[in-house]
Design an enzyme around this catalytic site. Structure first.
Site, short mmCIF file in Angstrom:
data_model
loop_
_atom_site.label_atom_id
_atom_site.label_comp_id
_atom_site.label_asym_id
_atom_site.label_seq_id
_atom_site.Cartn_x
_atom_site.Cartn_y
_atom_site.Cartn_z
N LYS A 44 -18.44 46.23 11.99
CA LYS A 44 -18.07 45.35 13.12
C LYS A 44 -17.11 44.26 12.70
O LYS A 44 -16.17 43.92 13.39
CB LYS A 44 -19.33 44.62 13.65
CG LYS A 44 -20.07 45.28 14.75
CD LYS A 44 -21.06 44.32 15.44
CE LYS A 44 -21.91 43.46 14.53
NZ LYS A 44 -23.00 42.74 15.20
N LYS A 47 -16.43 42.50 6.98
CA LYS A 47 -16.85 41.67 5.84
C LYS A 47 -18.37 41.74 5.73
O LYS A 47 -19.05 42.02 6.73
CB LYS A 47 -16.38 40.23 5.99
CG LYS A 47 -16.92 39.57 7.22
CD LYS A 47 -16.39 38.16 7.41
CE LYS A 47 -17.03 37.64 8.69
NZ LYS A 47 -16.49 36.46 9.20
N1 CTP Z 1 -23.82 33.19 19.60
C1 CTP Z 1 -23.83 32.14 20.53
N2 CTP Z 1 -23.12 31.01 20.26
C2 CTP Z 1 -22.44 30.87 19.09
C3 CTP Z 1 -22.44 31.93 18.13
C4 CTP Z 1 -23.15 33.09 18.42
O1 CTP Z 1 -24.44 32.23 21.60
N3 CTP Z 1 -21.76 29.76 18.87
C5 CTP Z 1 -24.54 34.42 19.92
C6 CTP Z 1 -23.60 35.63 20.02
O2 CTP Z 1 -22.99 35.68 21.30
C7 CTP Z 1 -24.59 36.77 19.79
C8 CTP Z 1 -25.61 36.16 18.80
O3 CTP Z 1 -25.44 34.73 18.88
O4 CTP Z 1 -25.25 37.08 20.99
C9 CTP Z 1 -25.39 36.64 17.38
O5 CTP Z 1 -24.02 36.38 17.07
P1 CTP Z 1 -23.37 36.57 15.63
O6 CTP Z 1 -22.16 37.42 15.76
O7 CTP Z 1 -24.40 36.97 14.66
O8 CTP Z 1 -22.96 35.04 15.30
P2 CTP Z 1 -21.56 34.35 15.04
O9 CTP Z 1 -21.82 32.93 14.61
O10 CTP Z 1 -20.66 34.53 16.24
O11 CTP Z 1 -21.01 35.16 13.81
P3 CTP Z 1 -19.52 35.39 13.27
O12 CTP Z 1 -18.83 34.09 13.20
O13 CTP Z 1 -19.72 36.06 11.93
O14 CTP Z 1 -18.86 36.36 14.27
#
Ligand code: CTP
Length: 131
Positions: A44, A47
């Site tokens: 996805k 990384k």
């Molecule tokens: N999520 C959220 N608010 C954020 C970050 C994440 O509501 N600021 C939610 C995402 O929409 C998802 C869940 O948390 O439903 C898990 O998201 P994930 O991809 O693991 O977290 P991210 O912080 O967005 O990770 P990355 O930066 O690696 O994409």
């Protein structure tokens, strides 16, 4: 008894993760969380996660309003997980808005707004290069 299901990597747990899980739980009675496997996460996001899948599952399982966790091995299996766990509601962050509407015939699909200003990627970048 309404079952809510949601999915994510949940690496380096932050308040955005907590808030979406808390809001998801309030939509029903039981919250199940599919934690992306290390392999799926790599596919996805191109990384590796900092914490491995076992540790991410253990952390998510310890949250008071999470009832159970399982390993999400493939994005294509979402429909199977919804059926397997008899989920009534699928919750996704609104970064996925519209992308899972095809599951509306299996369960209700709800997109919740993301918490602004925080993500695992941004936090890691901040640690790496500073503000
Ligand atoms: N999520 C959220 N608010 C954020 C970050 C994440 O509501 N600021 C939610 C995402 O929409 C998802 C869940 O948390 O439903 C898990 O998201 P994930 O991809 O693991 O977290 P991210 O912080 O967005 O990770 P990355 O930066 O690696 O994409």
């Amino acid at each position: 008894m309404k079952t809510v299901i949601t999915f994510g990597t949940f690496d380096m747990l932050h308040v955005g993760h907590i808030r979406i899980l808390e809001r998801a739980k309030r939509l029903g009675d039981r919250l199940l969380v599919g934690v992306s496997s290390d392999e799926l996460n790599f596919r996805k996001k191109q990384k590796s996660a900092i914490y491995n899948e076992q540790d991410r599952m253990e952390i998510i399982r310890s949250i008071a309003f999470v009832d159970d966790v399982f390993l999400e091995e493939s994005l294509e299996l979402k429909g199977e997980y919804i059926k397997q766990f008899s989920a009534d509601i699928l919750v996704m962050g609104d970064d996925w808005e519209g992308r899972f509407d095809m599951f509306n015939d299996l369960c209700q699909v709800v997109y919740l707004p993301r918490t602004l200003g925080i993500s695992t990627t941004e936090t890691l970048e901040y640690i790496r290069v500073g503000a």
